[in-house]
Design an enzyme around this catalytic site. Structure first.
Site: not given
Ligand code: SDX
Length: 393
Positions: A271, A328
């Site tokens: 998140h 989710d």
């Molecule tokens: C919602 O913003 C809100 O409030 C949204 C929401 C709402 O109520 O409106 O809460 C609803 O959208 C919830 C989120 C739903 N999405 C997902 O579940 C999709 C999976 N999650 C990711 O795509 C991700 O966690 C995000 C987009 C939600 C958040 O991404 P961040 O915080 O920007 O993290 P990042 O992309 O900068 O990643 C940081 C690290 C990376 O690894 P490194 O490069 O440091 O090695 O964490 C890893 C990423 O690869 N990572 C994940 C991951 N999420 C981040 N690795 C595996 N699985 C994941 N889900």
């Protein structure tokens, strides 16, 4: 008595606005709507009451709630001409495409209430959206499966009416399980607002051009559709189904995620704000087992989800990156048990998020200092250069 919050400059630079609607503490896993903890609202309130709270800022008295509900229940029908709208789409159209288009099209039926600065017009547009989205969602689903549309029954509650229009048929009465309706109503509450997330920021940005409420909400629906945002609930179930069907164990899948195989994420995890367990996910997880037991529909995908959580939360890769289940992660298992098709899960998210979008749009429109959203950029393209005729390129 609220005192003053001292914001560090870094936060102020990233904050897109000041808002009095929703408070999140991502480190502590706190979520409050207008000061009320989400856990208390989920347990004691109703979705219609939360709609009132988010939009008007206070929990309604019994009289205020009755008057609000009377208005909402008078607008659940769609204009008869609107019904042909649904048959214009391919049967396999994604319902988020239908919902976004239908919400935008509502502005063509209510051209007398589009002025974003007229409080009465904003109020009736807010009511119409809350009333009609469940009807639109149900009609999109019924059209996709070739079943007849059911008119709303205003003797029913908000969520009961939606369930009946979605799963009922004209040939026999639809039995509503009040426990199941209560769970869905609670899920709508959990999704109702979440401060400046992607889709809410979209609604505010579009509204900042003084576009009408219907078009701003339609933009929010489109933003929510993305799999990194509201579309994640559909992506989670597809991920759980793929793990289950592959015969792989969860540990193998987690190893592939950690190896960053292209396009592989632990959907429903992580998140932008919560660096702890999403408080909504805690409530949903508790409800999931209850719903499956109530319906007598055990689902192996719940076991896969719970095993995934267990493995991930004991793995430094996820813990170091502060990746926890978000709202989710479990919702799809419940929606599937209720009988919704996977591609309708994000529509359910939109139904829940609607009052938050409306409340945030109204807050932005009432702020006289609001300027049209116009982010700047850092230019990283080529320096100035002269035109070259095609023969010389
Ligand atoms: C919602 O913003 C809100 O409030 C949204 C929401 C709402 O109520 O409106 O809460 C609803 O959208 C919830 C989120 C739903 N999405 C997902 O579940 C999709 C999976 N999650 C990711 O795509 C991700 O966690 C995000 C987009 C939600 C958040 O991404 P961040 O915080 O920007 O993290 P990042 O992309 O900068 O990643 C940081 C690290 C990376 O690894 P490194 O490069 O440091 O090695 O964490 C890893 C990423 O690869 N990572 C994940 C991951 N999420 C981040 N690795 C595996 N699985 C994941 N889900």
């Amino acid at each position: 008595e609220t005192g003053y919050v001292t914001l560090d400059p870094g936060f102020v630079n990233t904050a897109s606005c000041a808002s009095a609607i929703t408070y999140i503490d991502g480190d502590a896993g706190i979520l409050r709507y207008r000061g009320y903890p989400i856990e208390e609202l989920a347990e004691h309130s109703s979705f219609i009451e939360v709609c009132y709270l988010l939009i008007y800022g206070e929990l309604p008295t019994a009289e205020q709630l009755g008057s609000f509900w009377e208005k909402v229940s008078q607008h659940t029908m769609l204009h008869e001409d609107f019904k042909s709208f649904f048959s214009g789409f391919p049967r396999d159209a994604h319902p988020m495409a239908v919902l976004a288009s239908a919400v935008g099209a509502l502005s063509t039926f209510y051209q007398d209430s589009l002025d974003p600065f007229d409080p009465e017009q904003v109020d009736i547009s807010s009511i119409r959206l809350i009333s009609k989205l469940p009807t639109i969602a149900a009609y999109a689903y019924k059209t996709s499966i070739g079943q007849p549309l059911l008119y709303p029954d205003n003797s029913l509650g908000y969520t009961e009416n939606f369930l009946r229009m979605t799963f009922g048929v004209p040939t026999q009465p639809y039995e509503i399980d009040p426990e199941i309706a209560r769970v869905l109503d609670m899920l709508f509450i959990l999704h109702a607002d979440h401060e400046q997330n992607c889709s809410t920021s979209t609604v505010r940005l579009v509204g900042s051009s003084q576009a009408n409420l219907f078009s701003s909400i339609s933009a929010g629906v489109n933003a929510l559709w993305g799999p990194l945002h509201g579309g994640a609930n559909q992506a989670v179930l597809e991920m759980l189904q793929n793990i289950h069907d592959s015969g792989d164990d969860v540990d193998t899948f987690v190893r592939r995620v950690k190896a960053k195989e292209p396009g592989l994420k632990l959907m429903g995890f992580g998140h932008r704000v919560y660096r702890n367990y999403d408080p909504r996910a805690t409530v949903v997880k508790q409800a999931t087992r209850k719903v499956l037991d109530r319906l007598g529909r055990p689902d192996p995908l719940l076991d896969v989800a719970m095993r995934l959580e267990e493995v991930a939360l004991s793995d430094d890769y996820f813990v170091e990156r502060k990746l926890y289940p978000n709202v989710d992660f479990y919702t799809g298992v419940i929606y599937k048990a209720l009988g919704f098709p996977t591609n309708a899960f994000t529509v359910l998210f939109a139904l829940g998020r609607l009052p938050g979008w409306i409340a945030q749009w109204r807050e932005m429109m009432s702020d006289s200092t609001t300027k049209i959203g116009r982010p700047r950029q850092v230019y990283v393209g080529p320096p100035e250069r002269s035109y070259v005729e095609v023969a010389e390129r």
